[in-house]
Scaffold this motif. Sequence first.
Motif, PDB file in Angstrom:
ATOM      1  N   ARG A   1      60.099  90.617  50.321  1.00 29.94           N
ATOM      2  CA  ARG A   1      60.576  89.238  50.153  1.00 29.94           C
ATOM      3  C   ARG A   1      62.060  89.160  50.459  1.00 29.94           C
TER       4      ARG A   1
ATOM      5  N   ASN B   1      65.509  84.439  48.243  1.00 31.62           N
ATOM      6  CA  ASN B   1      64.448  83.559  47.738  1.00 31.62           C
ATOM      7  C   ASN B   1      64.229  83.854  46.249  1.00 31.62           C
ATOM      8  N   PRO B   2      64.709  82.971  45.348  1.00 32.99           N
ATOM      9  CA  PRO B   2      64.708  83.278  43.908  1.00 32.99           C
ATOM     10  C   PRO B   2      63.308  83.308  43.295  1.00 32.99           C
TER      11      PRO B   2
ATOM     12  N   ILE C   1      63.358  73.862  36.651  1.00 35.74           N
ATOM     13  CA  ILE C   1      64.633  74.500  36.982  1.00 35.74           C
ATOM     14  C   ILE C   1      65.752  73.919  36.128  1.00 35.74           C
TER      15      ILE C   1
ATOM     16  N   THR D   1      71.177  78.276  38.711  1.00 35.13           N
ATOM     17  CA  THR D   1      70.017  77.735  37.992  1.00 35.13           C
ATOM     18  C   THR D   1      68.921  78.794  37.905  1.00 35.13           C
TER      19      THR D   1
ATOM     20  N   ALA E   1      64.496  79.213  37.374  1.00 34.08           N
ATOM     21  CA  ALA E   1      63.189  78.551  37.370  1.00 34.08           C
ATOM     22  C   ALA E   1      62.337  79.150  36.251  1.00 34.08           C
TER      23      ALA E   1
ATOM     24  N   PRO F   1      56.970  86.395  41.207  1.00 34.81           N
ATOM     25  CA  PRO F   1      56.591  85.589  42.370  1.00 34.81           C
ATOM     26  C   PRO F   1      55.110  85.821  42.645  1.00 34.81           C
ATOM     27  N   SER F   2      54.557  85.128  43.628  1.00 24.20           N
ATOM     28  CA  SER F   2      53.162  85.369  43.999  1.00 24.20           C
ATOM     29  C   SER F   2      53.000  86.821  44.458  1.00 24.20           C
TER      30      SER F   2
ATOM     31  N   ARG G   1      58.605  71.565  45.043  1.00 25.14           N
ATOM     32  CA  ARG G   1      57.341  72.072  45.597  1.00 25.14           C
ATOM     33  C   ARG G   1      56.196  71.355  44.881  1.00 25.14           C
TER      34      ARG G   1
ATOM     35  N   ARG H   1      67.040  72.596  49.034  1.00 27.87           N
ATOM     36  CA  ARG H   1      67.363  72.788  47.618  1.00 27.87           C
ATOM     37  C   ARG H   1      66.612  74.003  47.069  1.00 27.87           C
ATOM     38  N   SER H   2      65.413  74.259  47.603  1.00 28.00           N
ATOM     39  CA  SER H   2      64.642  75.422  47.186  1.00 28.00           C
ATOM     40  C   SER H   2      64.632  76.404  48.347  1.00 28.00           C
TER      41      SER H   2
ATOM     42  N   GLY I   1      63.030  78.917  49.171  1.00 29.21           N
ATOM     43  CA  GLY I   1      61.726  79.331  49.704  1.00 29.21           C
ATOM     44  C   GLY I   1      61.217  78.421  50.807  1.00 29.21           C
TER      45      GLY I   1
HETATM   46  P1  AMP Z   1      56.906  82.040  44.339  1.00 30.13           P
HETATM   47  O1  AMP Z   1      57.378  82.760  43.147  1.00 30.13           O
HETATM   48  O2  AMP Z   1      56.552  82.950  45.461  1.00 30.13           O
HETATM   49  O3  AMP Z   1      55.845  81.073  43.960  1.00 30.13           O
HETATM   50  O4  AMP Z   1      58.142  81.184  44.817  1.00 30.13           O
HETATM   51  C1  AMP Z   1      59.007  80.556  43.886  1.00 30.13           C
HETATM   52  C2  AMP Z   1      59.539  79.279  44.477  1.00 30.13           C
HETATM   53  O5  AMP Z   1      60.463  78.689  43.550  1.00 30.13           O
HETATM   54  C3  AMP Z   1      60.292  79.520  45.771  1.00 30.13           C
HETATM   55  O6  AMP Z   1      60.011  78.476  46.676  1.00 30.13           O
HETATM   56  C4  AMP Z   1      61.750  79.468  45.323  1.00 30.13           C
HETATM   57  O7  AMP Z   1      62.597  79.077  46.368  1.00 30.13           O
HETATM   58  C5  AMP Z   1      61.709  78.449  44.180  1.00 30.13           C
HETATM   59  N1  AMP Z   1      62.790  78.686  43.209  1.00 30.13           N
HETATM   60  C6  AMP Z   1      62.881  79.668  42.299  1.00 30.13           C
HETATM   61  N2  AMP Z   1      64.033  79.576  41.603  1.00 30.13           N
HETATM   62  C7  AMP Z   1      64.696  78.505  42.088  1.00 30.13           C
HETATM   63  C8  AMP Z   1      65.957  77.885  41.783  1.00 30.13           C
HETATM   64  N3  AMP Z   1      66.757  78.363  40.847  1.00 30.13           N
HETATM   65  N4  AMP Z   1      66.313  76.786  42.501  1.00 30.13           N
HETATM   66  C9  AMP Z   1      65.504  76.286  43.460  1.00 30.13           C
HETATM   67  N5  AMP Z   1      64.295  76.833  43.794  1.00 30.13           N
HETATM   68  C10 AMP Z   1      63.898  77.926  43.125  1.00 30.13           C
END
Ligand code: AMP
Length: 332
Positions: free
Chosen positions: A55, A59-60, A97, A114, A116, A139-140, A192, A221-222, A224
């Motif tokens: 990953r 990508n947080p 978030i 920030t 999540a 994450p996934s 999302r 903003r995200s 991912g």
């Molecule tokens: P996943 O864990 O693979 O489902 O992906 C987590 C999603 O949450 C990704 O699209 C990240 O970009 C988004 N995400 C996680 N933390 C943050 C944050 N602090 N700000 C914006 N987006 C976040």
Amino acid sequence: MNTLMLTTSDEDLARAAELLKGGGLVAFPTETVYGLGANALSERAVKSIFEAKGRPSDNPLIVHIACFEAVLPLVEAVPPAAKLLMDIFWPGPLTIILKKNPVVPDCVTAGLDTVALRMPKNEVALKLLKKCTIPIAAPSANSSGKPSPTLASHVAHDLGGRIDAIVDGGKCSIGLESTVIDMSREVPALLRPGGVTYEQLTEVLGPVERCFECKNGETPRSPGIKYRHYAPRAPLFVVRGNFIEYINENAPKYNKVGVISQVAGEFPENCVVLYLGDRPEEYASNLFAHLRSLDRADIDVIFAQDMDDTGINLATRNRLYKAAGNNVVSSD
Ligand code: AMP
Ligand code: MG
């Protein structure tokens, strides 16, 4: 590394919790998709998630907790509107978030200020999180870029030999990743779409910005959002208009064609037809598994039927278009 296959027995979940507390990587079921968990407060453990998945480090990750009290040390504050969302939608498929506290390592949040947060509803996930007593970044549990895993076998296929254990809890009930809403600024923003719908959120919050499509040149903003996701091996096209007509006209141009359909009908013989289901909830829970099974067949091209974007379909359609890299064709 030998990846342990664990059941959902108390004994096996205790084993999984020990592995997580010791800095290991354990995949576990949630109601959205399988997550790849690690101790969210250990930089080393979190870094190994990025390595195992391939990953991108910008990508947080989402931090999973089992009770509201566990949120408090991780964030600056819980604004009233965020608390309202937690009361209504937690445990469930909603990631919230908020401004983070310094205790959350930068590698979890990709340097953002920030974090999540989510409390999943799946009983196995909740039991495991309770046994861990630490927040779990997850994450996934797929290889980065591949469709998210909705079965333990999907996780084993992508990450077997690279992680410590997989808890097999059967099929994920929702089958798409959580809704992500940013409550760290004045106006709530949907980053999302997922199992908690846009309609449900606006009913509780009033206006919610829609920030889940990446416009050219804008910083999303995200983080991912900017990556190609969920992609099967064969090129995938979303078909607008009359689906059956389009397939019958175009499939004969190829050797073997994958078809993801919401309707039964007569398709040419060279088509492998996967039915998405009768209801939007079924479309959501079948999409990723269908993309994966077409990966295993020797397919030249995949055509998937378009859908509307109300309720959960907003999320399913969002994943479908991403998987297709926004390639759309039309019957008229
Ligand atoms: P996943 O864990 O693979 O489902 O992906 C987590 C999603 O949450 C990704 O699209 C990240 O970009 C988004 N995400 C996680 N933390 C943050 C944050 N602090 N700000 C914006 N987006 C976040
Ligand atoms: Mg993912």
